[in-house]
Design a protein around this motif. Structure first.
Motif, PDB file in Angstrom:
ATOM      1  N   GLU A 167     -20.866  -2.764  -0.676  1.00  0.00           N
ATOM      2  CA  GLU A 167     -20.140  -1.511  -0.875  1.00  0.00           C
ATOM      3  C   GLU A 167     -18.654  -1.769  -1.158  1.00  0.00           C
ATOM      4  OE1 GLU A 167     -23.951  -0.779   0.669  1.00  0.00           O
ATOM      5  OE2 GLU A 167     -22.388  -2.091   1.464  1.00  0.00           O
ATOM      6  N   ILE A 168     -18.063  -2.702  -0.419  1.00  0.00           N
ATOM      7  CA  ILE A 168     -16.659  -3.044  -0.674  1.00  0.00           C
ATOM      8  C   ILE A 168     -16.524  -3.672  -2.057  1.00  0.00           C
ATOM      9  CG2 ILE A 168     -14.735  -4.474   0.071  1.00  0.00           C
ATOM     10  CD1 ILE A 168     -15.267  -2.102   1.879  1.00  0.00           C
ATOM     11  N   ALA A 169     -17.516  -4.487  -2.431  1.00  0.00           N
ATOM     12  CA  ALA A 169     -17.482  -5.132  -3.746  1.00  0.00           C
ATOM     13  C   ALA A 169     -17.532  -4.104  -4.870  1.00  0.00           C
ATOM     14  CB  ALA A 169     -18.645  -6.118  -3.881  1.00  0.00           C
ATOM     15  N   ILE A 170     -18.249  -2.996  -4.660  1.00  0.00           N
ATOM     16  CA  ILE A 170     -18.313  -1.941  -5.677  1.00  0.00           C
ATOM     17  C   ILE A 170     -16.924  -1.344  -5.911  1.00  0.00           C
ATOM     18  CG2 ILE A 170     -19.096   0.428  -6.066  1.00  0.00           C
ATOM     19  CD1 ILE A 170     -21.775  -0.376  -4.940  1.00  0.00           C
ATOM     20  N   ILE A 171     -16.231  -1.049  -4.823  1.00  0.00           N
ATOM     21  CA  ILE A 171     -14.881  -0.478  -4.963  1.00  0.00           C
ATOM     22  C   ILE A 171     -13.945  -1.476  -5.640  1.00  0.00           C
ATOM     23  CG2 ILE A 171     -12.902   0.392  -3.662  1.00  0.00           C
ATOM     24  CD1 ILE A 171     -14.895   1.399  -1.552  1.00  0.00           C
ATOM     25  N   ALA A 177     -32.889 -11.270  -4.612  1.00  0.00           N
ATOM     26  CA  ALA A 177     -34.112 -12.033  -4.862  1.00  0.00           C
ATOM     27  C   ALA A 177     -34.232 -13.208  -3.895  1.00  0.00           C
ATOM     28  CB  ALA A 177     -34.123 -12.537  -6.307  1.00  0.00           C
ATOM     29  N   ALA A 178     -33.108 -13.902  -3.625  1.00  0.00           N
ATOM     30  CA  ALA A 178     -33.141 -15.068  -2.747  1.00  0.00           C
ATOM     31  C   ALA A 178     -33.480 -14.681  -1.315  1.00  0.00           C
ATOM     32  CB  ALA A 178     -31.796 -15.797  -2.792  1.00  0.00           C
ATOM     33  N   GLU A 179     -32.990 -13.507  -0.882  1.00  0.00           N
ATOM     34  CA  GLU A 179     -33.235 -13.071   0.494  1.00  0.00           C
ATOM     35  C   GLU A 179     -34.447 -12.150   0.599  1.00  0.00           C
ATOM     36  OE1 GLU A 179     -29.599 -11.308   1.792  1.00  0.00           O
ATOM     37  OE2 GLU A 179     -28.537 -13.230   1.925  1.00  0.00           O
ATOM     38  N   ALA A 180     -35.156 -11.973  -0.517  1.00  0.00           N
ATOM     39  CA  ALA A 180     -36.402 -11.187  -0.554  1.00  0.00           C
ATOM     40  C   ALA A 180     -36.199  -9.763  -0.059  1.00  0.00           C
ATOM     41  CB  ALA A 180     -37.482 -11.874   0.274  1.00  0.00           C
ATOM     42  N   HIS A 181     -35.084  -9.162  -0.489  1.00  0.00           N
ATOM     43  CA  HIS A 181     -34.856  -7.762  -0.153  1.00  0.00           C
ATOM     44  C   HIS A 181     -35.683  -6.874  -1.080  1.00  0.00           C
ATOM     45  CE1 HIS A 181     -31.977  -8.647   2.807  1.00  0.00           C
ATOM     46  NE2 HIS A 181     -30.937  -8.884   2.013  1.00  0.00           N
ATOM     47  N   ALA A 182     -36.353  -5.913  -0.520  1.00  0.00           N
ATOM     48  CA  ALA A 182     -37.147  -4.990  -1.346  1.00  0.00           C
ATOM     49  C   ALA A 182     -36.258  -4.005  -2.080  1.00  0.00           C
ATOM     50  CB  ALA A 182     -38.155  -4.241  -0.471  1.00  0.00           C
ATOM     51  N   HIS A 183     -35.116  -3.702  -1.496  1.00  0.00           N
ATOM     52  CA  HIS A 183     -34.248  -2.702  -2.112  1.00  0.00           C
ATOM     53  C   HIS A 183     -32.798  -3.039  -1.800  1.00  0.00           C
ATOM     54  CE1 HIS A 183     -32.703   1.137  -3.510  1.00  0.00           C
ATOM     55  NE2 HIS A 183     -32.066   1.260  -2.355  1.00  0.00           N
ATOM     56  N   THR A 184     -31.947  -2.821  -2.765  1.00  0.00           N
ATOM     57  CA  THR A 184     -30.512  -2.961  -2.548  1.00  0.00           C
ATOM     58  C   THR A 184     -29.813  -1.799  -3.210  1.00  0.00           C
ATOM     59  OG1 THR A 184     -28.601  -4.427  -2.742  1.00  0.00           O
ATOM     60  CG2 THR A 184     -30.127  -4.367  -4.603  1.00  0.00           C
ATOM     61  N   PHE A 185     -28.674  -1.428  -2.692  1.00  0.00           N
ATOM     62  CA  PHE A 185     -27.975  -0.248  -3.192  1.00  0.00           C
ATOM     63  C   PHE A 185     -27.519  -0.423  -4.638  1.00  0.00           C
ATOM     64  CE2 PHE A 185     -23.578   1.583  -3.574  1.00  0.00           C
ATOM     65  CZ  PHE A 185     -23.999   2.829  -3.975  1.00  0.00           C
ATOM     66  N   THR A 215     -21.899   7.245   1.014  1.00  0.00           N
ATOM     67  CA  THR A 215     -23.132   7.975   1.281  1.00  0.00           C
ATOM     68  C   THR A 215     -24.344   7.050   1.263  1.00  0.00           C
ATOM     69  OG1 THR A 215     -22.201   9.969   0.276  1.00  0.00           O
ATOM     70  CG2 THR A 215     -24.600   9.883   0.509  1.00  0.00           C
ATOM     71  N   ALA A 216     -24.396   6.168   0.266  1.00  0.00           N
ATOM     72  CA  ALA A 216     -25.506   5.220   0.167  1.00  0.00           C
ATOM     73  C   ALA A 216     -25.508   4.271   1.358  1.00  0.00           C
ATOM     74  CB  ALA A 216     -25.399   4.431  -1.139  1.00  0.00           C
ATOM     75  N   TYR A 217     -24.327   3.812   1.767  1.00  0.00           N
ATOM     76  CA  TYR A 217     -24.244   2.915   2.912  1.00  0.00           C
ATOM     77  C   TYR A 217     -24.700   3.622   4.190  1.00  0.00           C
ATOM     78  CZ  TYR A 217     -22.313   0.065   6.636  1.00  0.00           C
ATOM     79  OH  TYR A 217     -22.167  -0.671   7.785  1.00  0.00           O
ATOM     80  N   TRP A 218     -24.285   4.856   4.343  1.00  0.00           N
ATOM     81  CA  TRP A 218     -24.653   5.608   5.544  1.00  0.00           C
ATOM     82  C   TRP A 218     -26.165   5.747   5.632  1.00  0.00           C
ATOM     83  CZ3 TRP A 218     -27.029  10.466   6.072  1.00  0.00           C
ATOM     84  CH2 TRP A 218     -27.032  10.985   7.372  1.00  0.00           C
ATOM     85  N   ALA A 219     -26.819   6.015   4.481  1.00  0.00           N
ATOM     86  CA  ALA A 219     -28.272   6.169   4.472  1.00  0.00           C
ATOM     87  C   ALA A 219     -28.973   4.867   4.856  1.00  0.00           C
ATOM     88  CB  ALA A 219     -28.735   6.620   3.086  1.00  0.00           C
ATOM     89  N   VAL A 220     -28.476   3.750   4.347  1.00  0.00           N
ATOM     90  CA  VAL A 220     -29.081   2.448   4.667  1.00  0.00           C
ATOM     91  C   VAL A 220     -28.811   2.075   6.116  1.00  0.00           C
ATOM     92  CG1 VAL A 220     -29.059  -0.014   4.135  1.00  0.00           C
ATOM     93  CG2 VAL A 220     -28.962   1.657   2.280  1.00  0.00           C
ATOM     94  N   ALA A 221     -27.571   2.261   6.554  1.00  0.00           N
ATOM     95  CA  ALA A 221     -27.202   1.891   7.923  1.00  0.00           C
ATOM     96  C   ALA A 221     -27.947   2.731   8.949  1.00  0.00           C
ATOM     97  CB  ALA A 221     -25.692   2.048   8.115  1.00  0.00           C
ATOM     98  N   LYS A 222     -28.318   3.959   8.569  1.00  0.00           N
ATOM     99  CA  LYS A 222     -29.068   4.814   9.488  1.00  0.00           C
ATOM    100  C   LYS A 222     -30.457   4.241   9.750  1.00  0.00           C
ATOM    101  CE  LYS A 222     -30.337   9.675  10.150  1.00  0.00           C
ATOM    102  NZ  LYS A 222     -30.339  11.020   9.538  1.00  0.00           N
TER     103      LYS A 222
END
Length: 432
Positions: free
Chosen positions: A109-113, A45-53, A92-99
């Motif tokens: 992603e590291i925080a999820i693990i 919300a602070a960085e106004a991201h429309a989508h996050t994993f 997989t989710a990171y790869w899709a975003v990074a693409k």
């Protein structure tokens, strides 16, 4: 049997003590996941991201999955498979975003693990460790912009200097001899360098604070941060502001604040090397801190608006190898001088060395006196008196320096407050 009583008995049989513990641990795992996920939601919300994993719900479910895996599997197979599944989805989710957005970071992603593993830890009995880990992960995630600012405050040269000293300290310190050399066997290479690392780290905290906040944020703040790095350099630098037109009360307040921090710094050093000596003189140090703090606050409150006079505080990088070696040399000289003084004159010899060397540097004498109280027959009271003598000699010298550089008005104010600190401290020392 009454139907209600039968139900209560059946529930009691089903929910045994272990079940209560398991439910509690799962609740902690869920709380950890929600905490970390909530931080990610806030950042989005602070960085106004429309989508996050992943957000609060995803992190909570990941932690819960880890917790359940830890409960179900007594070994490590199910946990390992679950971790692989979570990691696979995350990658997989990171790869899709990074693409779509090259250069995307992988912090979430590291925080999820990490959250999955913390959930496992919570249900495996490491409840406190998991809780501390969850809070730590949330804090690390939340300080992104602060870390960027901190990194930007230091130049490449300063980072390299810090890394060189760290390498030398981490690699060289463990292999330095831990035995005495030279006259009186007074020079212990490992102890000397350990003290250098301690002083350099403490000084760098103040140096970095000045670099981070900027020396033009106000004389009082500059004095507080500069006192942690070098109260002498800060005193001289701030005194020069009076010659440039800064208000005398604000300059005096900054100088006094720097030396109040110096008193706190002495306490921290003794806490590290000799708590016995600190126990003897802490009321005296505290008295000086209170007198100085009250005086600085009064002067600052009555200062004019030009108290934020722009200036540059001249401080050497305390992590530069040259600075570290110079302090090591000074420390070695003070150690030898104190050993000689104690041998010839007894405990009064340490007091004499304190009066002479305190003018130049309080840190070296503080560390030396604390060490002497531990390794020699010097009493903690004599060592404490030596530290206080060094402090008194040092602030008297700085009062004269402030008057010489900043002019008579600054010198009179600073000198008067410093004399009050010495008198108040002496009274408390004699009473207690």
């Amino acid at each position: 049997m009454d139907p209600a009583e039968w139900v209560r008995q059946a529930m009691s049989d089903m929910i045994d003590a272990q079940s209560v513990v398991d439910i509690r641990n799962l609740a902690v795992a869920l709380g950890i996941g929600f905490l970390v996920g909530f931080e990610r939601e806030w950042t989005k919300a602070a960085e106004a991201h429309a989508h996050t994993f992943a957000g609060a719900r995803t992190f909570a479910l990941v932690a819960l999955t880890g917790g359940l895996a830890g409960l179900i599997d007594a070994g490590a197979i199910f946990v390992s498979v679950s971790l692989l599944a979570v990691s696979g989805l995350t990658i997989t989710a990171y790869w899709a975003v990074a693409k779509e957005k090259p250069g995307t970071g992988g912090t979430t992603e590291i925080a999820i693990i990490a959250t999955f593993l913390l959930g496992v830890a919570a249900t495996r009995g490491f409840l406190l460790t998991a809780s501390i880990g969850g809070v730590t992960v949330a804090i690390v995630l939340s300080i992104k912009h602060s870390v960027e600012q901190w990194a930007g405050a230091l130049s490449h040269k300063e980072i390299q200097a810090a890394l060189r000293l760290l390498v030398i300290s981490v690699i060289v310190l463990p292999i330095l001899p831990a035995q005495g050399y030279g006259p009186y066997q007074a020079l212990n290479p490992r102890e000397l360098w350990l003290m250098v690392v301690l002083i350099s780290g403490l000084s760098f905290l103040g140096y970095w604070s000045i670099k981070f906040m900027g020396a033009g944020r106000g004389v009082l703040l500059t004095g507080l941060a500069g006192g942690l790095a070098s109260s002498t350099a800060t005193t001289l630098s701030l005194a020069g502001l009076a010659r440039k037109g800064a208000a005398t009360p604000s300059v005096a307040a900054g100088i006094i604040a720097a030396n109040v921090v110096m008193l706190l710094r002495v306490g921290l050093l003794l806490l590290a090397v000799s708590r016995g000596v600190l126990a003897v003189i802490w009321p005296t140090l505290l008295t000086g801190v209170i007198i100085g703090a009250v005086a600085a606050a009064f002067l600052w409150r009555n200062a004019t608006q030009d108290s934020d006079h722009e200036h540059t505080l001249l401080l050497d990088n305390p992590l530069a190898l040259k600075s570290a070696l110079l302090f090591a040399g000074l420390l070695a000289v003070v150690v030898l001088a104190s050993s000689f003084g104690i041998d010839v004159f007894g405990e009064s010899g340490l007091l004499l060395v304190a009066l002479l060397t305190g003018v130049v540097d309080v840190d070296a004498l503080t560390l030396t006196a604390g060490r002497q109280a531990v390794v020699s027959n010097v009493s903690e009271y004599a060592a404490g008196a030596a530290v206080l003598a060094a402090v008194a000699a040092n602030i008297i010298f700085k009062a004269g320096a402030a008057g010489s550089v900043g002019g008579k008005p600054v010198g009179l104010i600073v000198g008067g407050v410093f004399l009050a600190i010495i008198a108040g401290g002496a009274f408390v020392y004699m009473v207690f």
